[in-house]
Structure formats: C-alpha cells, structure tokens
Design an enzyme around this catalytic site. Structure first.
Site, PDB file in Angstrom:
ATOM      1  N   ASP A 170      11.125  -3.440 -20.873  1.00  0.00           N
ATOM      2  CA  ASP A 170      10.563  -2.463 -21.803  1.00  0.00           C
ATOM      3  C   ASP A 170       9.886  -1.336 -21.040  1.00  0.00           C
ATOM      4  O   ASP A 170      10.033  -0.148 -21.372  1.00  0.00           O
ATOM      5  CB  ASP A 170       9.557  -3.126 -22.739  1.00  0.00           C
ATOM      6  CG  ASP A 170      10.196  -3.661 -24.006  1.00  0.00           C
ATOM      7  OD1 ASP A 170      11.296  -3.204 -24.357  1.00  0.00           O
ATOM      8  OD2 ASP A 170       9.602  -4.536 -24.651  1.00  0.00           O
ATOM      9  N   LEU A 171       9.129  -1.691 -20.008  1.00  0.00           N
ATOM     10  CA  LEU A 171       8.434  -0.670 -19.218  1.00  0.00           C
ATOM     11  C   LEU A 171       9.424   0.175 -18.425  1.00  0.00           C
ATOM     12  O   LEU A 171       9.398   1.411 -18.495  1.00  0.00           O
ATOM     13  CB  LEU A 171       7.423  -1.340 -18.282  1.00  0.00           C
ATOM     14  CG  LEU A 171       6.159  -1.861 -18.962  1.00  0.00           C
ATOM     15  CD1 LEU A 171       5.451  -2.882 -18.080  1.00  0.00           C
ATOM     16  CD2 LEU A 171       5.210  -0.694 -19.258  1.00  0.00           C
TER      17      LEU A 171
END
Length: 589
Positions: A449-450
C-alpha cells in the site's frame, strides 16, 4: 526556455530526448536508473557527482541521495530500518524487532528521488526555477512508519492489543494461504462453514480488521487449528460460498516464471493535443503549486499518493462520502480525529459527494473540469459503471491527468481482491521478506500500500510532465503488483540466474542487549555474531562492536522516541491537531 510542448512534437514518453547521469550508493540508485530509463531518459556521459536529468529543452535538475546524516550510524538498509522503527513495526507479529529481507527503504528512496526529479521538471515547464533536491533513506523510513508513529503519539491508546500473531493460515495438506474480506458477514460465514466456534469468530474479526493499522493480528489459536483440519480445496469452497477470498502463498520462482517485465505504471494519451492548461509560475509553495488534485481515495494507496502531491505544492480536494470518511473516527485519535487518518490526509480540503447520486456525479464532473489531476482507487470497473472513467472526465476536461491506483493492473488472470496482503501473497513477497529457514509469510506492515502509493505519485508526476510536453491529457495507471515487482526485482533476478532468492538464515535479525537491541550493518553482521552482547547495555554493546571496526546502531522500539532521535536528518513536528508529522521526503533548493 523554449516550451517543451512545442519543441518536441514527437514526444511519446515523459523523458524522451532527456539524458540522465547517475552517481551515488548503488542500492539507492538502482530504482532511479531503472525508472528514468523506462520513462524515456537516455544515459549521459557519466561525469555527474550525483544525479542529473536534463536536455530536451530543459535545464538540468540535480539530485543527491544518501542513507542519512554522515556519522549517524545510518549507513545501509539494515541500520536505516533499525533507526527509523521499521524493524520494530515489521517485528510486531514475531514479538521482537526483525529486519525486512528486502531493501525496502532503498527502493522507496529511489522512487522518491524519481518523484523529485519529475516534479522539478514539471515546475520548470510551468515557468518555475531549476531545482536541486536531496533524498535520504532515514526520511523515507519515517514516512514508512508515519501511520504507526501517529498512533503512538495520539491522545488515547490503541483500540486493540499490540501482540504477536497473524496470518497466514495452513490447510490440512500444508498449503499456506491468506484470507481477505472487508465484510464482517463474509468473515463469519467463511469460518462457520469450516466449523469454527462462534466466540473465536467474533474475537478474530477485530484483530483481522485492525491488522492493516497495527501490523499484528493476535488471532485466537483455534482459527489456525480449524484450518489445519481441512484440505485446501475445502477451504476454497468455503471462501467461494461465503464471499471471502483466499490466496495461496506463491513462491518467487512462480512469480519469476509469469513476470511479463511490464513497467510499474502505464501512461496513455487522452484526446487530441494542444489542450494543456496554461502555464502558472510555481510559488515558494513547491513545484506543483497552482495545480489542483481531485482525490477519491480509500484506505492508504490513493490517499498517500495525493498526500505526497500536496507536499509538493498541489491543492488537494478530497472526495468523501456523505457524512465524511468513516476512517476519520478510527482510533486512536488526536483532538477527536484519527491520528492515522491525519498522517495521510492532513491539509486536504474535503467535499462530500454521493457517487451513487446522479446529481452528485454531475458535481464531481464539474470539479474535475477545473482540476489538473483526478485520482482514485475504486474497485475495478466501478468508475466505468458510474461513467466517471477517463473518457468520461476527458470529455469535460481534455487536459486532465486521470490516475487510477489499483491492485493488479489487469496483469494476473483470476487475481483475488487487490489488497496489500493478497498481492504480497500472490507475488511471492512473503518469501522475500523473511530469510531462509523461516516461514515465507507476508509482512503485516502495509508494504505494498505504501510503495504503491509512492508509485501512484510517480505516475501522476510523469503524466503531468507528459501533458506539459505534448499538450494532451493523460491517463496513468499504477498498481500494487507494479510496486511488488519494483521491490522484488533483485530477488527475481537471482531466481532467473538459478540462485537462491532468499537471504541467508538470521539475515537482519538484531542482537539482544540487556536493555534493548542493536542492528549491525549488513557488511558487519556476520562478524558481529561472534560477540555476546546479551549482558551489555546497548551503548556498551555498540562500543564493543565499533572498537572492532564494525558498524551497528540501536534499534528503535518505541516509535514515540523518534521525535527526539539525533540520528535522523529531519525533525518530527506536531500538526494543528497535535498529531506527529514526519518531515517531507525531499528537500528542494
């Protein structure tokens, strides 16, 4: 400067006709070289002291990247992970700090460097000054743990227990797998189908739901016991009947065999040329000042991408459902607002829009008509269903950069739900992040996600530059799978060479001291194991290793202590709500 849009009519990629010279630590410049090449830049003459990108009508934009402050003890991936809290967060599921077996911070720092270079060119194309920038792995590490740091500095404690445990689960025929659903009803139905006691189902949901926030999931032991009673095929049937999804953990060898070598983003021209927005001279607010980003993001990936565009100077307007984003209330809070939500969304404007309403969709199109970027991460095909896809918004704004940050980029047949942990499982990340001799389990840090959010920002900046150079709107697509491939590229290369892709046993395991942990650098790790530091305090243990010419640093285990850590190159501040705010990942001059 001549307008790049009129000087290069044959531009197809954002960096066509530009040259790049790259110097710096190889681990930190690997991604820089690869991504600049994929975006069209050609190698220069190699005489730069840092990173330089120019030509094609642009003055050179320069960058320098480093691990951290010289003399700080942050000298490589292992020490950067230790000092910035990454080891502490990744190790939560294990009950002790552990280093990631991949060069995560080096990879992300490379993406930040490319972002800064692209932003500098966008600003220059719009009449701004030539820029120089710096990036460092220690600032990248702070951004990586920013949500966990925000929670540690909140006004109230965590809503769930921070304790060891988590997926994957194991079937009776020894298949390791992940479970995913956003629906508590589907969660309950899946476990009921396997004969799980009701109290364990209820207790497990809360840990499961918060694992994205806490990087751990102390499930009731009975959940693991139940799956070991059923073969994989029966577990798949239970998932299919309940609406939950399951994914077998794939190996790096399997990922290497199917990898198509695609770029981590896709850029597609929208409509005719000659319609780009008029130049606006950027102010001191950053290279993107004067630009407007309209964001309809959920959870982490798209909100982070928009947050970074805001840090670069853009005005960000966030589309939220009626009543506001429910994650604003996710505990723990600062001044009544979720500390984690603030880490990704502070400084954004908000407009409430019901995308199911015809009138509200009309309002969204009106907002898009005046925006430079529309960014979202809705479920696949949702935008087309709502008539809010690229071709629909390009009809009202031909100069728009339309950005979609998704899960799979349509590259995997029969792909499961495109969430962080499912993509980790499907792409072989679990095998890469743990060394040989340990179960190949995905990290419960939101690694993809990051990194997917970072790729989303990178793709938008590439789209904005292409718009400036060609005079047409652009659609840009990025994905969690693309982020995984960027992260895993060295491991997949080793697979193709017939080598073991996993790091050796004990890789990046810090050493216990009497009052904490120390992490040797990768180059010093083998020699450091010869010294027994368990009875020493951390400072004496570090002195012992340093006296023998070895490099090591203390492992940060209390994230709230980062605010006063002298090893770091940027200071952690407090926002208007009192929540911790990490420094920007780039410095421009």
């Amino acid at each position: 400067m001549a307008s790049p849009a009129t000087t290069h009519a044959e531009v197809r990629r954002p960096l066509d006709a530009l040259r790049c010279d790259i110097a710096g630590p190889p681990a930190l410049t690997r991604v820089v070289a690869d991504h600049l090449r994929r975006l069209g830049a050609r190698p220069g003459d190699g005489d730069s002291e840092g990173i330089a990108l120019g030509g094609g009508g642009f003055s050179s934009v320069a960058a320098r990247t480093s691990w951290g402050v010289p003399g700080s003890g942050i000298e490589d991936e292992a020490t950067a992970q230790a000092a910035t809290g990454v080891m502490a967060v990744h190790g939560r599921r294990h009950g002790a700090p552990r280093g990631l077996g991949v060069d995560y911070l080096a990879t992300a720092t490379g993406v930040f460097t490319v972002q800064g270079l692209l932003a500098g060119l966008v600003g220059q194309a719009r009449g701004g000054p030539t820029s120089r920038l710096t990036t460092s792995a220690d600032r990248t590490g702070l951004l990586t743990v920013s949500q966990y740091l925000a929670a540690a500095g909140a006004d109230e404690p965590e809503a769930v227990e921070i304790a060891p445990g988590g997926p994957p689960f194991t079937s009776a025929d020894a298949v390791l797998f992940e479970v995913e659903t956003l629906d508590p009803g589907a969660w309950a139905a899946f476990w009921r189908a396997l004969g799980t006691p009701a109290d364990a189902i209820r207790a497990g949901w809360r840990s499961f739901q918060f694992r994205y926030a806490t990087a751990c999931a102390p499930f009731p032991v009975v959940l693991h016991e139940v799956t070991r009673l059923h073969p994989w095929e029966r577990i798949r049937q239970a998932a299919g009947l309940s609406g939950a999804e399951v994914c077998r953990l794939r190996t790096l060898g399997e990922r290497a065999a199917e990898d198509d070598g695609a770029d981590p983003w896709r850029l597609t021209a929208l409509g005719p040329g000659g319609v780009a927005a008029a130049p606006v001279t950027p102010s001191s607010g950053g290279p993107l000042s004067g630009l407007t980003v309209l964001e309809a993001g959920r959870r982490i990936q798209a909100p982070l991408a928009a947050h970074l565009l805001g840090l670069l100077g853009a005005r960000v307007i966030r589309i939220e459902p009626p009543g506001g984003d429910p994650l604003r209330g996710m505990p723990p809070a600062c001044d009544g607002i979720s500390a984690r939500w603030l880490a990704l969304n502070r400084g954004k404007e908000a407009v409430e829009i019901d995308i199911k309403s015809t009138a509200d969709r009309r309002l969204l199109r009106e907002l898009a008509s005046d925006a430079d970027v529309f960014l979202h991460n809705w479920a696949p095909d949702k935008a087309a269903e709502l008539e809010l896809d690229a071709e629909h918004l390009a009809a009202v704004n031909p100069a728009l950069v339309y950005a979609y940050t998704g899960g799979w980029a349509d590259r995997i047949v029969d792909a499961p739900m495109g969430t962080d942990f499912m993509v980790q499982a499907r792409a072989g990340v679990g095998e890469a992040v743990h060394p040989a001799g340990e179960p190949p389990v995905p990290s419960l840090m939101t690694l993809l996600d990051l990194l997917g959010g970072l790729h989303g920002t990178e793709a938008v900046l590439a789209g904005l530059l292409l718009r400036e150079r060609t005079g047409h709107g652009v659609r840009v697509d990025s994905s969690l799978l693309g982020a995984a491939d960027t992260l895993l590229a060295p491991a997949l290369h080793r697979v193709r060479q017939g080598l073991d892709p996993r790091p050796p046993a004990g890789f990046r395991h810090p050493l216990r001291t009497s009052d904490g942990w120390i992490a040797p650098s990768d180059a010093s790790a083998a020699a450091a194991t010869a010294y027994d530091v368990r009875g020493m305090c951390t400072e004496d243990a570090l002195d012992q290793l340093r006296s023998h010419g070895l490099t090591a640093t203390a492992v940060t285990t209390d994230l709230s202590a980062l605010r006063h850590d002298p090893r770091l190159s940027g200071s952690i501040s407090r926002d208007a709500h009192g929540a911790p705010a990490v420094p920007d990942p780039w410095s421009f001059a």
